[in-house]
Design a protein around this motif. Structure first.
Motif, PDB file in Angstrom:
ATOM      1  N   ASN A   1     -81.079 -40.846  -4.012  1.00  0.00           N
ATOM      2  CA  ASN A   1     -82.029 -39.742  -3.894  1.00  0.00           C
ATOM      3  C   ASN A   1     -83.022 -39.688  -5.051  1.00  0.00           C
ATOM      4  OD1 ASN A   1     -82.842 -37.024  -2.708  1.00  0.00           O
ATOM      5  ND2 ASN A   1     -82.169 -36.403  -4.748  1.00  0.00           N
TER       6      ASN A   1
ATOM      7  N   THR B   1     -82.950 -41.261   0.453  1.00  0.00           N
ATOM      8  CA  THR B   1     -83.958 -40.259   0.773  1.00  0.00           C
ATOM      9  C   THR B   1     -85.304 -40.966   0.875  1.00  0.00           C
ATOM     10  OG1 THR B   1     -82.713 -38.553  -0.399  1.00  0.00           O
ATOM     11  CG2 THR B   1     -85.020 -38.092   0.091  1.00  0.00           C
TER      12      THR B   1
ATOM     13  N   ILE C   1     -82.744 -40.815   5.291  1.00  0.00           N
ATOM     14  CA  ILE C   1     -83.088 -39.398   5.358  1.00  0.00           C
ATOM     15  C   ILE C   1     -84.607 -39.300   5.300  1.00  0.00           C
ATOM     16  CG2 ILE C   1     -82.793 -37.151   4.245  1.00  0.00           C
ATOM     17  CD1 ILE C   1     -80.242 -38.445   2.896  1.00  0.00           C
TER      18      ILE C   1
ATOM     19  N   VAL D   1     -79.097 -32.376   6.497  1.00  0.00           N
ATOM     20  CA  VAL D   1     -78.750 -33.715   6.020  1.00  0.00           C
ATOM     21  C   VAL D   1     -77.247 -33.934   6.059  1.00  0.00           C
ATOM     22  CG1 VAL D   1     -78.772 -35.243   4.014  1.00  0.00           C
ATOM     23  CG2 VAL D   1     -80.819 -33.934   4.604  1.00  0.00           C
TER      24      VAL D   1
END
Length: 265
Positions: A90, A140, A183, A224
């Motif tokens: 992320n 992400t 994501i 998520v």
């Protein structure tokens, strides 16, 4: 996710922090990584307040661009928790500058942080998952990994690369028992705009109207986590017009180009 080990990079704020709190409520073992140790300690305290015990949280400061440090970081995680069940890549930085004004060092930093760092940490974690025949890797990405907009040339390039790499990785490893999820957030209310890189590499320092009006970060985390629990391959998350752009790109790309080329933000 109870008692499973989840490693989150970029865990000191925004989506990473929200995911950490959400997984803490499920009783997961958490590894929290980012560059700012003081902010990681703050997130750790929130995780403990959410119900975790001190031995269930490892604060592990990390710069994903320091590739040589990553194998040691993996060893530290496995020494404490035994294995890594879910890695959430992320860490990332955005951009707010026109191409003609942007220094090449900004493009390099975007690629190093948003792409190469994610690849390097994934490669450090992947062998053990393949050996065990189980594991889950998430990243992400962004709607910017599907759609190009002004003032994001480097960011869009990086997120397109992220989508391509992890889609290809999924094709390589899914049959070996390792799941890969991308994501795909739209506008989420975080500090991503303020922390974005300006043309000279300094912090942009301003709030985007689109970000300010975006989805609440805790609501984003709920979507998520639901997708990750279901091992969904691609998890779009957002509520604004940018999410419609994902469909317009597929069915009417010329229309999308006309809509985006005049945007200045």
């Amino acid at each position: 996710m109870t008692s499973r080990t989840i490693w989150i990079t970029g865990a000191s704020s925004g989506i990473g922090e929200a995911l950490a709190i959400r997984f803490a409520r499920e009783g997961a073992n958490l590894v929290l990584s980012a560059r700012r140790e003081d902010e990681l300690k703050r997130v750790e305290a929130r995780c403990l307040d959410a119900g975790l015990h001190a031995d269930q949280v490892l604060v592990l400061p990390l710069d994903v661009t320091d590739w040589e440090s990553l194998p040691g970081a993996v060893s530290r995680v496995t020494a404490q928790f035994g294995s890594i069940d879910l890695l959430i890549n992320n860490a990332g930085v955005s951009q707010r500058s026109l191409c003609k004004d942007t220094d090449m060092s900004v493009y390099r930093k975007l690629m190093d942080v948003d792409v190469m760092g994610q690849i390097a940490l994934t490669k450090a974690v992947l062998p053990d998952m393949l050996e065990r025949g189980s594991g889950h890797i998430a990243v992400t990405a962004s709607v910017a990994g599907k759609v190009g907009v002004p003032q994001r040339t480097g960011y869009c390039a990086a997120k397109h690369a992220v989508m391509g790499f992890f889609d290809a990785l999924r094709a390589e490893v899914e049959d070996a028992g390792v799941h890969v999820s991308t994501i795909v957030p739209g506008f989420i209310r975080t500090s991503i705009a303020e922390n974005a890189l300006a043309a000279d590499g300094s912090a942009f320092g301003q709030v985007d109207d689109d970000i300010a009006g975006g989805m609440d970060v805790d609501e984003c985390a709920e979507v998520v986590v639901k997708g990750l629990n279901a091992k969904t391959r691609e998890i779009p998350v957002g509520k604004g017009k940018e999410m419609a752009a994902l469909w317009v790109k597929r069915i009417a790309p010329e229309m999308l180009f006309r809509l985006t080329k005049g945007r200045n933000g």
